[in-house]
Design an enzyme around this catalytic site. Sequence first.
Site, PDB file in Angstrom:
ATOM      1  N   GLY A  76       0.808  -1.212   0.000  1.00 17.60           N
ATOM      2  CA  GLY A  76       0.000   0.000   0.000  1.00 17.60           C
ATOM      3  C   GLY A  76       0.842   1.262   0.000  1.00 17.60           C
ATOM      4  O   GLY A  76       1.928   1.324  -0.572  1.00 17.60           O
ATOM      5  N   HIS A 145     -18.265   9.171 -11.315  1.00 18.93           N
ATOM      6  CA  HIS A 145     -18.418   8.958 -12.750  1.00 18.93           C
ATOM      7  C   HIS A 145     -17.303   9.614 -13.567  1.00 18.93           C
ATOM      8  O   HIS A 145     -16.878  10.723 -13.303  1.00 18.93           O
ATOM      9  CB  HIS A 145     -19.776   9.490 -13.226  1.00 18.93           C
ATOM     10  CG  HIS A 145     -19.939  10.978 -13.054  1.00 18.93           C
ATOM     11  ND1 HIS A 145     -19.580  11.891 -14.015  1.00 18.93           N
ATOM     12  CD2 HIS A 145     -20.414  11.700 -12.010  1.00 18.93           C
ATOM     13  CE1 HIS A 145     -19.836  13.111 -13.594  1.00 18.93           C
ATOM     14  NE2 HIS A 145     -20.342  13.025 -12.373  1.00 18.93           N
ATOM     15  N   HIS A 154      -3.122   5.160  -5.665  1.00 18.18           N
ATOM     16  CA  HIS A 154      -3.730   4.658  -4.425  1.00 18.18           C
ATOM     17  C   HIS A 154      -4.671   5.729  -3.889  1.00 18.18           C
ATOM     18  O   HIS A 154      -4.246   6.851  -3.593  1.00 18.18           O
ATOM     19  CB  HIS A 154      -2.642   4.343  -3.402  1.00 18.18           C
ATOM     20  CG  HIS A 154      -3.145   3.717  -2.131  1.00 18.18           C
ATOM     21  ND1 HIS A 154      -2.292   3.234  -1.172  1.00 18.18           N
ATOM     22  CD2 HIS A 154      -4.396   3.490  -1.654  1.00 18.18           C
ATOM     23  CE1 HIS A 154      -2.997   2.745  -0.162  1.00 18.18           C
ATOM     24  NE2 HIS A 154      -4.281   2.895  -0.435  1.00 18.18           N
TER      25      HIS A 154
END
Length: 219
Positions: A76, A145, A154
């Site tokens: 991560g 959207h 990330h």
Amino acid sequence: MSTIEPTDLVIWGAKGHAKVLREFMPSQNYRIVALIDNNPTIAPPFAGVPVVTGRDGLADFVARHRGALAGIVAIGGFRGRDRIEIQALMSAMGIRVVEAVHPAAFVAGDAVVGTGSHVLAHAALGAEARIGAACILNTSCSVDHECVLGDGVHIAPGAVLAGEVEIGNRSFVGPGAVIASGVQIGADTIIGAGAVVVRDVPANVVAFGNPARIVRANP
């Protein structure tokens, strides 16, 4: 009634993010058979699953393994470049890099999830959004959207990207940050936790605050 045999899965990374994936990848018919980590002294976090060291350890494991092998990268933080490079290494070794989409995530039917990317619990990926390879949409983040994310991006837990946001390769959006509609963020940039971004942010910088301001370069 016959059952489908699980696909053997290797995970690069043996710390917290691997534990997150362990919670749901078996439910998607994967069997974790090995972890890979560059730290030779790390203790195996899962009973019965070995940890092998680095690329040499992975190469040896692949040479001894029989049958198909899938792989995913559990690293991560700001390490998008590492995720991209390790995915390429896995592919070169004949490992099929797979995506990880939590059953409690929402992914619109026309959204695109790139190779090896993760969409974790309660994350949302909206209509016509596209995320590149080796991305992480972390817990409860929202990517609305027509957003476009490059490779290795990330989005940390609880961050919100309004519609039509564009984020360059390997950038990181910190926990709870909010990115306003239509904002463009360059490659290799870090947006700090809780930042509110209402204007474009260039590549290779670190930005914090409300409204977000550039505080230093990110070399």
